[in-house]
Design an enzyme around this catalytic site. Structure first.
Site, PDB file in Angstrom:
ATOM      1  N   ASP A  85       0.872  -1.171   0.000  1.00 34.85           N
ATOM      2  CA  ASP A  85       0.000   0.000   0.000  1.00 34.85           C
ATOM      3  C   ASP A  85       0.910   1.223   0.000  1.00 34.85           C
ATOM      4  O   ASP A  85       2.133   1.123   0.182  1.00 34.85           O
ATOM      5  CB  ASP A  85      -0.943  -0.038   1.216  1.00 34.85           C
TER       6      ASP A  85
ATOM      7  N   ASP B 115      -3.707   7.184  -3.469  1.00 37.14           N
ATOM      8  CA  ASP B 115      -5.047   7.684  -3.749  1.00 37.14           C
ATOM      9  C   ASP B 115      -5.438   8.699  -2.681  1.00 37.14           C
ATOM     10  O   ASP B 115      -4.776   8.810  -1.645  1.00 37.14           O
ATOM     11  CB  ASP B 115      -6.052   6.524  -3.826  1.00 37.14           C
TER      12      ASP B 115
ATOM     13  N   CYS C 215     -14.258 -21.730  20.604  1.00 35.72           N
ATOM     14  CA  CYS C 215     -13.476 -21.926  19.380  1.00 35.72           C
ATOM     15  C   CYS C 215     -12.607 -23.156  19.581  1.00 35.72           C
ATOM     16  O   CYS C 215     -12.228 -23.463  20.722  1.00 35.72           O
ATOM     17  CB  CYS C 215     -12.599 -20.698  19.152  1.00 35.72           C
TER      18      CYS C 215
ATOM     19  N   CYS D 124      -9.692 -23.669  17.581  1.00 35.80           N
ATOM     20  CA  CYS D 124      -8.414 -23.489  16.885  1.00 35.80           C
ATOM     21  C   CYS D 124      -7.301 -24.023  17.805  1.00 35.80           C
ATOM     22  O   CYS D 124      -7.532 -24.224  18.997  1.00 35.80           O
ATOM     23  CB  CYS D 124      -8.202 -22.018  16.526  1.00 35.80           C
TER      24      CYS D 124
ATOM     25  N   CYS E  77      -7.040 -22.122  21.163  1.00 39.59           N
ATOM     26  CA  CYS E  77      -8.161 -22.225  22.106  1.00 39.59           C
ATOM     27  C   CYS E  77      -8.373 -23.651  22.608  1.00 39.59           C
ATOM     28  O   CYS E  77      -8.765 -23.869  23.761  1.00 39.59           O
ATOM     29  CB  CYS E  77      -9.439 -21.723  21.461  1.00 39.59           C
TER      30      CYS E  77
HETATM   31  N1  GUN Z   1      -6.474   1.123   3.400  1.00 37.89           N
HETATM   32  C1  GUN Z   1      -7.727   1.275   3.877  1.00 37.89           C
HETATM   33  N2  GUN Z   1      -8.442   2.118   3.118  1.00 37.89           N
HETATM   34  C2  GUN Z   1      -7.644   2.530   2.121  1.00 37.89           C
HETATM   35  C3  GUN Z   1      -7.823   3.430   1.012  1.00 37.89           C
HETATM   36  O1  GUN Z   1      -8.884   4.010   0.788  1.00 37.89           O
HETATM   37  N3  GUN Z   1      -6.748   3.576   0.177  1.00 37.89           N
HETATM   38  C4  GUN Z   1      -5.557   2.942   0.380  1.00 37.89           C
HETATM   39  N4  GUN Z   1      -4.549   3.120  -0.487  1.00 37.89           N
HETATM   40  N5  GUN Z   1      -5.362   2.109   1.435  1.00 37.89           N
HETATM   41  C5  GUN Z   1      -6.386   1.924   2.283  1.00 37.89           C
HETATM   42 ZN    ZN Z   2      -9.427 -19.901  18.718  1.00 31.02          ZN
END
Ligand code: GUN
Ligand code: ZN
Length: 551
Positions: free
Chosen positions: A86, A121, A270, A272, A275
């Site tokens: 990201d 963005d 749970c 898993c 747990c």
């Molecule tokens: N992570 C959570 N929401 C967003 C978003 O709107 N844009 C980006 N790039 N990362 C995110």
């Molecule tokens: Zn669990």
């Protein structure tokens, strides 16, 4: 590159190829904070992780991290699978970071050899005015286009637009021009935090209407297992979770029904590996325990969803999950109703599993909408009624979904009728007009059901699980079937029994997934019959994978 494997509701399983690596979808990218790795990436495999996501901006702004990552992100994180990066947009939203240069961050993602590249963005808030949302959208579109020129890697196109559905549509239309490999619906974290699931799903379905079916869609920041099935059924393929770790830090124990506070647990509901082998009193490192449990339930739900798609029971899973919170139920009912036309075009018209009625929202499910529509084509002298379908000709009492539906208070009804009449009405129900006059039917001695329909040649068979008529190529001459027209290049292959690939389809007017269709050449000559795997729009969209499975 994205290939469809199976589909149910408006969800699908698929194969998403990222460079030379591939992952199954639906799937979830696990968020790795390079400053704080409580579960190191290489251990994530053991929980079921195929993909991790990290923030290139957090690495970039820290000299030590940056120098390490510049020698290669995979080595730095000790993870050989695909890595999604990201861009820092979320930090602009959550930490008031000032605007980050998108091109600089793209170059950096390239340099550290990320597998999925994300431009910066403009995070659009639910409270943003339309003017602000419009400006942010314009800038985001520009950055996506510029990113496409900077990288040949798998490119992610974030979709902004805030709460304005017309802007969401515009964002999709603009983003498509850059031909990205993946779309991510952004700006939705505040909606999830505030349980505004109705608006969230409204946005997702608006985007789905305007994005190509042939590319995966990521719901950015969706990390709670209680929403995965609903968002998958409305068309999302990818999620990401920092939630497993953020919740753990705050004492949050995630389940598919919501979050428990660790302090309130006297039992672990749970089984898993964490747990199953301990109880709340004995846990020493609470955060580590919760992190691991949260990861286990996250992947368990992803697998449950993929299995439900395989079994055609995704709507049933969703209907059970949305009952864990009234806002989820509201979101489901409102959007299923609002988008029923669109949703019905993207679901299988016949299914292997029974239709379970579980509340009045069931009446907007595609199975009901499509059956009611098909019923208009059939007239009979005798009817029976079954809610929510209404009046059904007795000859269709063994046909999907009427005999494959379980509805509280409605008795299962199989009404006897003449086999020849049952065949005719079934054909009218599926195809409308036909020219079948004289034919014979063969009844199975074991089940008493119709098996084959023939004259001097075999015209078709009745499928045992849904009672529908499967015409042979001979039978297709007598029935007004919908047609998939294929390119001349494909004709010899189809005639030789090969299936039809999407890239050879010229037209497929009105066709729905799982419908029985004929495959014809440009002159209308019937080459084969089979089951459509895609609808009309999807066949145009895809250039890979199968469009019709011929028999
Ligand atoms: N992570 C959570 N929401 C967003 C978003 O709107 N844009 C980006 N790039 N990362 C995110
Ligand atoms: Zn669990």
């Amino acid at each position: 590159m994205f290939e469809l494997l199976d589909r149910d509701a408006n969800g699908r399983t698929g194969k998403f190829t990222i460079g030379k690596k591939e992952i199954k979808t639906p799937n979830i990218a696990i968020v790795i904070n390079p400053n704080r790795m409580l579960v190191p990436p290489k251990e994530l495999k053991g929980f079921g992780a195929d993909l991790i996501i990290t923030n290139s901006y957090i690495i970039y702004r820290n000299q030590k991290l940056r120098e390490k990552a510049e020698k290669g992100l995979h080595k730095f994180l000790n993870w050989s699978g695909p890595i999604y990066t990201d861009s820092g947009t979320f930090q602009m939203y959550s930490q008031n970071v000032k605007d980050i240069n998108s091109e600089e961050i793209i170059d950096f993602q390239e340099k550290i050899k990320s597998d999925i590249i994300t431009p910066v963005d403009m995070f659009t808030l639910p409270d943003d005015s339309k003017e602000t949302a419009r400006k942010k959208l314009k800038e985001t579109s520009k950055r996506i286009l510029s990113a496409r020129g900077l990288t040949k890697k798998t490119l992610n196109a974030p979709i902004q637009g805030g709460l304005f559905l017309d802007l969401r549509k515009k964002a999709c239309v603009e983003a498509k021009k850059s031909n990205p490999d993946l779309f991510s619906i952004g700006g939705i974290v505040p909606l999830m935090e505030q349980y505004r699931f109705r608006e969230l799903c409204d946005i997702i379905l608006t985007c789905k209407q305007n994005l190509p079916f042939s590319k995966p869609v990521h719901a950015f920041g969706a990390g709670h297992p209680m929403v995965f099935s609903l968002l998958t059924a409305f068309g999302c393929d990818l999620f990401d979770s920092a939630m497993y770790s953020i919740a753990a830090r705050r004492g949050g124990y995630l389940t598919t029904n919501g979050t428990h506070q660790f302090e309130n647990l006297t039992e672990f509901p749970c089984s898993c590996p964490m747990c199953a082998n301990s109880n709340p009193r004995d846990v020493e490192n609470k955060e580590e325990f919760l992190t691991k449990h949260n990861l286990y339930v996250t992947f368990q739900e992803i697998r449950t969803i993929r299995q439900a798609i395989k079994e055609d029971s995704l709507w049933e899973l969703v209907q059970s999950r949305v009952r864990s919170h009234p806002k989820l139920l509201e979101a489901f009912e409102y959007n299923l109703k609002k988008y029923k036309r669109f949703i019905s075009k993207h679901d299988n018209i016949s299914k292997k599993s029974a239709f379970f009625y579980s509340g009045k929202e069931s009446e907007y499910r595609p199975e009901v909408i499509l059956a009611k529509e098909r019923l208009k084509k059939v007239k009979s002298k005798r009817y029976f009624t079954k809610k929510p379908f209404g009046r059904i000709p007795v000859e269709l009492s063994g046909v999907y979904p009427f005999s494959q539906s379980i509805i509280p208070g409605e008795p299962d009804k199989r009404v006897r009728s003449k086999p020849e009449e049952a065949v005719k009405k079934t054909i009218e129900y599926q195809f409308g007009k036909h020219k079948l006059k004289k034919f014979k039917v063969e009844i199975s001695r074991k089940t008493g059901r119709i098996r084959r329909v023939y004259s001097d040649k075999l015209l078709g068979t009745i499928r045992s699980y849904d009672g529908l008529f499967l015409p042979t190529k001979e039978g297709a001459n007598f029935i007004d079937m919908k047609k998939v027209v294929v390119d001349d290049d494909a004709v010899p292959f189809v005639e030789n029994g090969k299936s039809v690939f999407a890239k050879f389809v010229k037209s497929a007017k009105g066709i729905l997934p799982s419908e029985e269709v004929s495959v014809v050449d440009k002159k209308g000559r019937i080459l084969a019959v089979g089951k459509a795997l895609l609808n009309e729009d999807e066949m145009k969209d895809f250039n890979r994978g199968m469009a019709v499975k011929t028999r």
